[in-house]
Every structure is written in structure tokens, then in C-alpha cells.
Design a protein around this motif. Sequence first.
Motif, PDB file in Angstrom:
ATOM      1  N   GLU A  53       3.544   2.454   1.963  1.00 52.04           N
ATOM      2  CA  GLU A  53       3.289   2.479   0.517  1.00 52.04           C
ATOM      3  C   GLU A  53       4.452   3.180  -0.199  1.00 52.04           C
ATOM      4  O   GLU A  53       5.006   4.159   0.316  1.00 52.04           O
ATOM      5  CB  GLU A  53       1.983   3.227   0.215  1.00 52.04           C
ATOM      6  CG  GLU A  53       0.734   2.525   0.710  1.00 52.04           C
ATOM      7  CD  GLU A  53       0.433   1.254  -0.060  1.00 52.04           C
ATOM      8  OE1 GLU A  53       0.254   1.323  -1.288  1.00 52.04           O
ATOM      9  OE2 GLU A  53       0.387   0.179   0.565  1.00 52.04           O
ATOM     10  N   GLU A  62      -3.279   9.760  -1.140  1.00 54.90           N
ATOM     11  CA  GLU A  62      -3.642   8.581  -1.939  1.00 54.90           C
ATOM     12  C   GLU A  62      -3.086   7.305  -1.335  1.00 54.90           C
ATOM     13  O   GLU A  62      -3.743   6.264  -1.314  1.00 54.90           O
ATOM     14  CB  GLU A  62      -3.139   8.744  -3.382  1.00 54.90           C
ATOM     15  CG  GLU A  62      -4.052   9.594  -4.230  1.00 54.90           C
ATOM     16  CD  GLU A  62      -3.663   9.577  -5.702  1.00 54.90           C
ATOM     17  OE1 GLU A  62      -3.022   8.599  -6.155  1.00 54.90           O
ATOM     18  OE2 GLU A  62      -3.993  10.551  -6.392  1.00 54.90           O
ATOM     19  N   ARG A  66      -5.402   4.107  -0.092  1.00 54.19           N
ATOM     20  CA  ARG A  66      -5.118   2.785  -0.703  1.00 54.19           C
ATOM     21  C   ARG A  66      -4.768   1.760   0.381  1.00 54.19           C
ATOM     22  O   ARG A  66      -5.239   0.619   0.367  1.00 54.19           O
ATOM     23  CB  ARG A  66      -3.962   2.919  -1.694  1.00 54.19           C
ATOM     24  CG  ARG A  66      -3.692   1.644  -2.510  1.00 54.19           C
ATOM     25  CD  ARG A  66      -2.428   1.766  -3.360  1.00 54.19           C
ATOM     26  NE  ARG A  66      -2.298   3.063  -3.977  1.00 54.19           N
ATOM     27  CZ  ARG A  66      -1.276   3.891  -3.752  1.00 54.19           C
ATOM     28  NH1 ARG A  66      -0.301   3.554  -2.921  1.00 54.19           N
ATOM     29  NH2 ARG A  66      -1.216   5.063  -4.360  1.00 54.19           N
ATOM     30  N   ARG A  69      -7.790   0.585   2.398  1.00 53.41           N
ATOM     31  CA  ARG A  69      -8.535  -0.456   1.666  1.00 53.41           C
ATOM     32  C   ARG A  69      -7.882  -1.821   1.865  1.00 53.41           C
ATOM     33  O   ARG A  69      -8.548  -2.806   2.187  1.00 53.41           O
ATOM     34  CB  ARG A  69      -8.563  -0.143   0.163  1.00 53.41           C
ATOM     35  CG  ARG A  69      -9.466   0.978  -0.223  1.00 53.41           C
ATOM     36  CD  ARG A  69      -9.601   1.106  -1.730  1.00 53.41           C
ATOM     37  NE  ARG A  69     -10.225   2.372  -2.068  1.00 53.41           N
ATOM     38  CZ  ARG A  69     -11.521   2.624  -1.971  1.00 53.41           C
ATOM     39  NH1 ARG A  69     -12.341   1.676  -1.550  1.00 53.41           N
ATOM     40  NH2 ARG A  69     -12.006   3.814  -2.289  1.00 53.41           N
ATOM     41  N   THR A 101     -14.073   5.438   2.552  1.00 54.94           N
ATOM     42  CA  THR A 101     -13.338   4.209   2.235  1.00 54.94           C
ATOM     43  C   THR A 101     -13.771   3.063   3.150  1.00 54.94           C
ATOM     44  O   THR A 101     -13.939   1.926   2.702  1.00 54.94           O
ATOM     45  CB  THR A 101     -11.819   4.444   2.349  1.00 54.94           C
ATOM     46  OG1 THR A 101     -11.462   5.509   1.464  1.00 54.94           O
ATOM     47  CG2 THR A 101     -11.027   3.204   1.992  1.00 54.94           C
TER      48      THR A 101
END
Length: 355
Positions: A53, A62, A66, A69, A101
Motif C-alpha cells: 500500500e 491502516e 485496508r 479487506r 476486518t
Amino acid sequence: MKLPPLIIGDLKAKIPIIQGGMGVGISLHNLAQAVANEGGIGIISTVQIGYREPDFEANPTEANLRALRKEIQKAKELSPKGIIGANIMVAINDYNDMVKTCIEEKADIIISGAGLPLNLPKLVEGSSIKIAPIVSSGKAASLIIRHWLKKYSRLPDLVVVEGPKAGGHLGFHLEQLQEGKECLEDIVCEVIKVVKYFREKYNKNIPVAAGGGIYTGADIAKFFKLGVDAVQMGTRFVATEECDASINFKKAYIDSEKEDIKIIKSPVGLPGRALRNKLIRQAEEGRIAPKRCYNCLKKCNPKETPYCISRALINAVKGNIDEGLIFVGSNAYRVNKIVKVKELMKELVLEAESI
């Protein structure tokens, strides 16, 4: 003999093979969906899953949530009827959020080790997600099950037994591994005995899976004769086209020799099995001070750690083999080619059933 399906509550895997969770980034959505589509159980490793990311360096927590997911969503899109799960290490700081999550994204199962997942039933309360602790002894299995029953009136949906020949962090003391007396066959029989007591007392099917050093269909057949309901395999799935690691990582397995595979002391204090490459040799000579801390593991002290395990694992998955930590199972040196998941699963099942 035909291999029986693996039944976990209302889940049914046609092939009783669980692909082990391998991090950082070795088993993500592509490998998991491929295994699930062949009738096995595909597992996404959650540890530092957000390493690709764009904001990972600035905000790893974070980025990881993310990415988790995204990975579950992609795996489920590519394998809508398959079983997709996640491996979450108890040792990570964002354990609770990772579990949450997985529930929100409707993962089918959470497999949890690297510590005792004592509060996992509380975290999944009200959801239909299946939960499975990883244990390395009958004593650990008994402790977890009794705790879950007493505190949450909950039994595990599956128990995964990991033996001393597994890759990565191992649930044994260094002395135990050096003495070589621990044996997966013995541990599996111990755990089956413990689980059988709770199965019969509470009239609930609790399958047992064996992992760590299981390499061939003959190995699978051997453990089924001992009474397991499934096997967990990691090393064999690394050298597949669908594995999410770089080609350099896969080639490190193919190029390895038996003498390259060593038990190391991980920066988090646990013994682990890895390739003794340039990084490991440097760490044996002296500390490689981390340039930054990702605040990923509960028991890591950045001021004392011999090197940053996150950075080393990320280097490895990206293909920077010299500066990477390459976790391997004891049979990694036997890997000699890259195949498709479909071919591998077919080979394993045919061999197991022929025995």
C-alpha cells in the motif's frame, strides 16, 4: 481409499488440504483463491499484509487493514464458492482489528497461532466465522479449549497441530528443536486424544489438521491413518505459479540445499526455520539496527532487536533475497520446479488415495 472431505460446521472442503498462511505476503488472495477453487481451503496471511500500500511506511496499521479487506474481497470474487480464511498471529499488535476486518469481509475461517488465542471467541461473538487455534502440544490444546469453554462456552471449530518441521516461527523451545525428540506424529496423537474427549462430551465435530513437514501424498495418507481429518501444507504451495511471492523467492526454495535450512532465533525471541542466507550470517556476527519501527509485534523491542523482522520479510517477498528473511519448512530443499496449484493438488490427492 478416497480422501474424505473436511467438514467444519457448515463448511465443506472437498479436498482436506489447508494451505498454510505464509507471511509477509507469500499467501495472499491469488494463492488462496487457487487452492479454494481446487476444493481445498485457501488461507491469506495477515501479517504486514499492507506492505504494497502507498501509505504503508507512514501508516502501517491502516494500510494493513485496508489491504486485508482487498485481499479477502479479491479471493472471494475469484473463488465465490471456495473456502477462504485468514491466518492471524496472536503476537501482532492489531490482532483485534484484524479479526474484526475478517468478520466484516465475511472470511470463512480464522486460524490463529504464534501465541494462545485465548480471547478469540469473544472477538467473533455474534458472527458465523469459524475459529481454529494452532497448537504444538496436547497440553496447549487442552488449555485453550478449557479456557474457551469456561469463559465463552465455545468450542473450536477446528484444531491445527503444527509440528517441529514447519517453516517460520515454531511453538517449541530452542532446546526441544535441537534435541530433535519432538515428533509431529506423537503430538498429533496427543491432540486427537484431547479433542476426542471434548467431541464426545459436547457432541460436536471438531476436526484436527496436522501440519509441519508434510510434503507428499504418502505423508498425507500416513497422517490420515493416525486419525487426522485434514493436513496443512505451506512449503509445497510456495513453488506454484499462483503463489503471491516474487519469482526470486520461489527460486530461493528451488536452489536451496538441505544444509542451507537452519533453526534461527527470530528477532521476537522465538525459534524459527529459515534459509541461512547473507542476512542471517550478518545477524550472527552483530546487530543490524532497524532504520524504523513498524510497531507490528507485541514482544519486539526496536532498541534491542538484532534486525527488523518486518523489513527482512518484506525484502524477501519482494525478491531481495540477500537482505530478506526466508522462512522455509524442513523439506524446502526437495522443491525442484514451479507448478500450477491445480497440478499440485491433483498430484497430492492421487498419491494419497493410491496408498
